[in-house]
Design an enzyme around this catalytic site. Structure first.
Site, PDB file in Angstrom:
ATOM      1  N   ASP A  88      -3.390 -12.200 -23.134  1.00  0.00           N
ATOM      2  CA  ASP A  88      -3.342 -11.967 -21.691  1.00  0.00           C
ATOM      3  C   ASP A  88      -4.020 -13.129 -20.972  1.00  0.00           C
ATOM      4  O   ASP A  88      -5.133 -13.510 -21.328  1.00  0.00           O
ATOM      5  CB  ASP A  88      -4.047 -10.654 -21.329  1.00  0.00           C
ATOM      6  CG  ASP A  88      -3.770 -10.300 -19.881  1.00  0.00           C
ATOM      7  OD1 ASP A  88      -2.595 -10.094 -19.544  1.00  0.00           O
ATOM      8  OD2 ASP A  88      -4.722 -10.264 -19.078  1.00  0.00           O
ATOM      9  N   ASP A 477      38.466 -29.803 -23.129  1.00  0.00           N
ATOM     10  CA  ASP A 477      38.314 -29.880 -24.586  1.00  0.00           C
ATOM     11  C   ASP A 477      39.693 -30.044 -25.213  1.00  0.00           C
ATOM     12  O   ASP A 477      40.714 -29.936 -24.522  1.00  0.00           O
ATOM     13  CB  ASP A 477      37.582 -28.642 -25.139  1.00  0.00           C
ATOM     14  CG  ASP A 477      36.677 -29.032 -26.315  1.00  0.00           C
ATOM     15  OD1 ASP A 477      37.151 -29.808 -27.182  1.00  0.00           O
ATOM     16  OD2 ASP A 477      35.525 -28.582 -26.367  1.00  0.00           O
ATOM     17  N   GLY A 503      42.598 -31.528 -23.190  1.00  0.00           N
ATOM     18  CA  GLY A 503      42.662 -32.994 -23.121  1.00  0.00           C
ATOM     19  C   GLY A 503      41.673 -33.636 -24.071  1.00  0.00           C
ATOM     20  O   GLY A 503      40.801 -32.962 -24.627  1.00  0.00           O
ATOM     21  N   ASP A 504      41.851 -34.957 -24.214  1.00  0.00           N
ATOM     22  CA  ASP A 504      40.965 -35.721 -25.089  1.00  0.00           C
ATOM     23  C   ASP A 504      40.169 -36.656 -24.184  1.00  0.00           C
ATOM     24  O   ASP A 504      40.743 -37.518 -23.507  1.00  0.00           O
ATOM     25  CB  ASP A 504      41.837 -36.528 -26.071  1.00  0.00           C
ATOM     26  CG  ASP A 504      40.995 -37.351 -27.034  1.00  0.00           C
ATOM     27  OD1 ASP A 504      39.831 -37.648 -26.706  1.00  0.00           O
ATOM     28  OD2 ASP A 504      41.513 -37.699 -28.108  1.00  0.00           O
ATOM     29  N   PHE A 505      38.841 -36.484 -24.162  1.00  0.00           N
ATOM     30  CA  PHE A 505      38.070 -37.273 -23.187  1.00  0.00           C
ATOM     31  C   PHE A 505      38.028 -38.760 -23.523  1.00  0.00           C
ATOM     32  O   PHE A 505      37.585 -39.566 -22.724  1.00  0.00           O
ATOM     33  CB  PHE A 505      36.676 -36.692 -22.918  1.00  0.00           C
ATOM     34  CG  PHE A 505      35.846 -36.336 -24.133  1.00  0.00           C
ATOM     35  CD1 PHE A 505      35.500 -37.283 -25.067  1.00  0.00           C
ATOM     36  CD2 PHE A 505      35.384 -35.023 -24.295  1.00  0.00           C
ATOM     37  CE1 PHE A 505      34.716 -36.956 -26.167  1.00  0.00           C
ATOM     38  CE2 PHE A 505      34.596 -34.685 -25.395  1.00  0.00           C
ATOM     39  CZ  PHE A 505      34.264 -35.658 -26.336  1.00  0.00           C
ATOM     40  N   ARG A 520      25.678 -31.786 -26.242  1.00  0.00           N
ATOM     41  CA  ARG A 520      25.804 -31.946 -27.699  1.00  0.00           C
ATOM     42  C   ARG A 520      27.059 -32.730 -28.062  1.00  0.00           C
ATOM     43  O   ARG A 520      27.770 -32.413 -29.014  1.00  0.00           O
ATOM     44  CB  ARG A 520      25.839 -30.580 -28.402  1.00  0.00           C
ATOM     45  CG  ARG A 520      24.569 -29.767 -28.251  1.00  0.00           C
ATOM     46  CD  ARG A 520      24.634 -28.518 -29.089  1.00  0.00           C
ATOM     47  NE  ARG A 520      23.366 -27.851 -29.206  1.00  0.00           N
ATOM     48  CZ  ARG A 520      22.990 -26.781 -28.516  1.00  0.00           C
ATOM     49  NH1 ARG A 520      23.816 -26.260 -27.620  1.00  0.00           N
ATOM     50  NH2 ARG A 520      21.815 -26.230 -28.707  1.00  0.00           N
TER      51      ARG A 520
HETATM   52  C1  TTP Z   1      -1.739 -20.259 -15.083  1.00  0.00           C
HETATM   53  C2  TTP Z   1      -0.445 -20.200 -15.839  1.00  0.00           C
HETATM   54  C3  TTP Z   1       0.040 -19.029 -16.372  1.00  0.00           C
HETATM   55  N1  TTP Z   1       1.220 -18.987 -17.050  1.00  0.00           N
HETATM   56  C4  TTP Z   1       1.757 -17.739 -17.612  1.00  0.00           C
HETATM   57  C5  TTP Z   1       1.266 -17.410 -19.017  1.00  0.00           C
HETATM   58  C6  TTP Z   1       1.601 -15.940 -19.123  1.00  0.00           C
HETATM   59  O1  TTP Z   1       2.938 -15.823 -19.629  1.00  0.00           O
HETATM   60  C7  TTP Z   1       1.556 -15.448 -17.674  1.00  0.00           C
HETATM   61  C8  TTP Z   1       0.419 -14.492 -17.438  1.00  0.00           C
HETATM   62  O2  TTP Z   1       0.854 -13.191 -17.658  1.00  0.00           O
HETATM   63  P1  TTP Z   1       0.474 -12.321 -18.920  1.00  0.00           P
HETATM   64  O3  TTP Z   1       0.344 -10.916 -18.449  1.00  0.00           O
HETATM   65  O4  TTP Z   1      -0.683 -12.920 -19.655  1.00  0.00           O
HETATM   66  O5  TTP Z   1       1.723 -12.478 -19.869  1.00  0.00           O
HETATM   67  P2  TTP Z   1       3.247 -12.136 -19.619  1.00  0.00           P
HETATM   68  O6  TTP Z   1       3.405 -10.996 -18.631  1.00  0.00           O
HETATM   69  O7  TTP Z   1       3.985 -13.402 -19.303  1.00  0.00           O
HETATM   70  O8  TTP Z   1       3.719 -11.661 -21.054  1.00  0.00           O
HETATM   71  P3  TTP Z   1       3.179 -10.392 -21.904  1.00  0.00           P
HETATM   72  O9  TTP Z   1       2.303  -9.534 -21.018  1.00  0.00           O
HETATM   73  O10 TTP Z   1       4.428  -9.678 -22.341  1.00  0.00           O
HETATM   74  O11 TTP Z   1       2.425 -11.013 -23.026  1.00  0.00           O
HETATM   75  O12 TTP Z   1       1.356 -16.607 -16.860  1.00  0.00           O
HETATM   76  C9  TTP Z   1       1.953 -20.142 -17.223  1.00  0.00           C
HETATM   77  O13 TTP Z   1       3.029 -20.113 -17.838  1.00  0.00           O
HETATM   78  N2  TTP Z   1       1.484 -21.329 -16.726  1.00  0.00           N
HETATM   79  C10 TTP Z   1       0.321 -21.413 -16.035  1.00  0.00           C
HETATM   80  O14 TTP Z   1      -0.059 -22.535 -15.599  1.00  0.00           O
END
Ligand code: TTP
Length: 616
Positions: A88, A477, A503-505, A520
């Site tokens: 979290d 394609d 088509g052929d690019f 790709r």
């Molecule tokens: C500050 C910050 C947070 N975050 C994201 C990380 C976490 O995914 C989210 C915080 O929420 P969380 O509740 O920690 O996580 P989530 O809801 O994405 O996933 P889950 O509860 O299912 O584990 O914020 C970023 O991606 N970049 C950042 O700079």
């Protein structure tokens, strides 16, 4: 690799990431961990005021997320995974805890609080080891947190709103994503960057060391040389899967394979250690578990392919749980052979086994059954029936180079009638997995028309039109590919925004478009053909128009993230190769495209965007 012993401790366990966060998934899979993703249903509503510190709140939330998944999985089939990881992330500023914004106004409130100031980002992590005793779930929780300090620049109202309108803040703690556009708001970061993105990988590895390689007094006394690694580092540890001190089994419970000498530095089979003239007990050989796993890797692939080919995952998607005997009847195979294959699939994390029989894991339901938007069944079958044979010639391809191997054996799969549909299925599955990320890697809303060259079944075109309602996409394609496109169109989802042109690019006139897409494609061809194709695209593209290339872009030291086998695939199959960003930039600039930029589109794909300059 130096780090693999730590992560390797989890390789033979069934590991679940209890998180919906794509960032956490990406960080852990880049670290080489194999795991399933089961997002937690735990409601993040603990009373913040009841915790002494913000990180205690984050740790407890992480723990509850992981425990909810462990107990749900245990209830489902009376067997919990071995390890569940929960995390979290929260942002704290001026004594307030900020989580994900509920709406744009909330995002604005959060970002205004962070504006021009330093704040802390905490991620709490819980590693839950599970075991089942007398049908009851037993858990042991290890937890930790990491703090990173981030400072925002002074930002204008206009900039904040522009950022909020990008949509990026909504699923992120504190309302920003440092790894994307939000990185522009940040003046400095002190501490672990990945902690801000959602998972403190470095601290996690140290925690694994603490859990799986605790220093033992016995070792310290027996070994004279000072080689006991401190637990706050995870370098130079050998893999110790067998006889490891598994926290779920108690730390002193390591089996006789555990290092008797050199502390945590190596394993020796019992009796193979010796003492030198100083009485120092030395390690004579390390148990090369990771290496043995590599040597056996092809067997695991073949087991997966065989289960796909026999439609095991389809059978179990329709009806489960089923006993081995019933599955054998349905797939027309022997009971003893089927049972062995099924058990291997359980060990590989593809199936689950309970008293009532076998079931698909969520991963297999989603990706290994032959139907479904994200099915990789076609890719598995293509790998089994086609790539497998090509790889038997890898030695020849390495000795002689792609050009020599090409033509002798490696016929381009689209040119072979038998493999055409199978190749299309493989590409369709693969493209569906990444199409949204490719479509959103850059903001393409300024374009109203695009031409996807070699766009195959139109999977990327569909993602683009969903993302950009004004955009019309023409997929070009080969005629024998276009002929089969209707088999891949999801019912009721045909859209007038997409048209298919046979088509052929390399030969035919390219349809007019503001944006040309090569997904790709370029890696399939040697430099002369790439130049030929780019010069045709450049000739059709108006100034201000764009070119979008989706490929795995090699790091400059040439090691691609997670794609080294793919690079060999190109060696045995085509005359092409993967390229670095400077190589793509140079290719595109030579053909009149400037402002060449790179964005990552997930685990294995990158996107390069260039703009057509006006002719001199
Ligand atoms: C500050 C910050 C947070 N975050 C994201 C990380 C976490 O995914 C989210 C915080 O929420 P969380 O509740 O920690 O996580 P989530 O809801 O994405 O996933 P889950 O509860 O299912 O584990 O914020 C970023 O991606 N970049 C950042 O700079």
């Amino acid at each position: 690799m130096v780090l693999s012993p730590v992560i390797g401790k989890l390789l033979h366990k069934r590991v679940v990431l209890a998180s919906a966060s794509p960032r956490r998934r990406e960080i852990l899979s880049h670290a080489g961990l194999r795991f399933e993703v089961v997002p937690s249903r735990f409601k993040e509503k603990l009373d913040k005021a009841s915790f002494p510190t913000p990180y205690a709140y984050a740790i407890e939330t992480a723990k509850q997320k992981a425990l909810e998944v462990a107990s749900r999985m245990h209830q489902k089939d009376l067997r919990a995974p071995d390890v569940v990881i929960g995390a979290d992330t929260i942002v704290t500023v001026g004594g307030l805890i900020l989580e994900k914004p509920v709406d744009k106004q909330d995002a604005y409130r959060m970002l205004s609080r962070l504006n021009g100031k330093e704040h802390s980002v905490f991620t709490g992590v819980a590693i839950v080891h599970c075991c089942t005793k007398d049908g009851q779930l037993d858990t042991e929780v290890s937890e930790f947190h990491e703090e990173t300090t981030v400072k925002f620049s002074e930002l204008s109202e206009e900039l904040l709103w522009e950022y909020i309108d990008s949509g990026e803040p909504m699923d992120k703690a504190g309302g920003y994503g440092i790894q994307a556009l939000g990185g522009m708001l940040v003046e400095y970061v002190h501490g672990d960057f990945l902690n801000v993105v959602g998972f403190p990988l470095n601290h996690f590895c140290k925690k694994l060391v603490e859990l799986y390689y605790p220093p033992r007094r016995k070792d310290v006394q027996r070994v004279k040389h000072d080689s006991i690694p401190p637990v706050d580092t995870f370098e130079n540890l050998s893999d110790a899967e067998q006889g490891s001190s598994d926290p779920a089994q108690g730390n002193e419970g390591g089996g006789h394979w555990r290092a008797e000498a050199g502390g945590d530095r190596g394993q020796v089979p019992a009796g193979s250690q010796g003492a030198d003239s100083n009485g120092t007990v030395g390690v004579t050989a390390q148990f090369p578990a990771g290496l043995l796993e590599l040597i056996d890797g092809f067997k695991a692939s073949k087991a997966l392919f065989t289960a796909c080919k026999l439609k095991v995952f389809d059978v179990l998607k329709d009806e489960a749980p089923l006993k081995a005997m019933d599955i054998a009847g349905k797939i027309d195979a022997s009971v003893c052979g089927t049972e062995r294959l099924l058990d291997v699939c359980v060990a590989l994390g593809l199936l689950e086994k309970a008293d009532r029989g076998y079931c698909n894991t969520d991963l297999a339901d989603l990706h290994l059954a032959s139907d479904g938007e994200y099915s990789l069944h076609g890719l598995a079958m293509h790998s089994n029936d086609h790539a497998w044979n090509l790889f038997t010639d890898l030695e020849l391809a390495v000795r002689e180079g792609a050009n020599a191997a090409f033509g002798r054996k490696a016929e381009h799969p689209v040119q072979s009638k038998q493999t055409k549909l199978q190749f299309m299925r493989a590409m369709h599955g693969l493209t569906n997995l990444t199409a949204r990320q490719v479509a959103t890697a850059f903001d393409l809303s300024r374009f109203t028309s695009a031409c996807d060259l070699g766009g195959c079944t139109g999977a990327l075109a569909r993602a683009l039109t969903q993302q950009y309602p004004r955009l019309k996409v023409t997929v070009v394609d080969l005629p024998e590919v276009i002929e089969h496109v209707p088999c891949f169109q999801p019912e009721g989802r045909q859209t007038e925004q997409i048209s298919f042109v046979p088509g052929d690019f390399f030969k035919d006139n390219l349809p007019e478009a503001e944006l040309y897409i090569l997904s790709r494609i370029l890696h399939e061809w040697p430099d002369d053909k790439v130049h030929e194709l780019l010069s045709r695209v450049s000739g059709s593209c108006r100034p201000g128009g764009g070119i979008l290339v989706a490929e795995t872009v090699l790091e400059e030291n040439r090691a691609a993230r997670g794609s080294l086998p793919a690079s060999l695939n190109l060696l045995v199959r085509t005359q092409g190769r993967e390229r670095t960003l400077p190589e793509y930039r140079s290719l595109l600039e030579q053909h009149g495209f400037w402002d060449v930029r790179l964005a990552h589109a997930g685990d294995r794909l990158d996107v390069v965007l260039g703009t057509r300059a006006a002719p001199p």
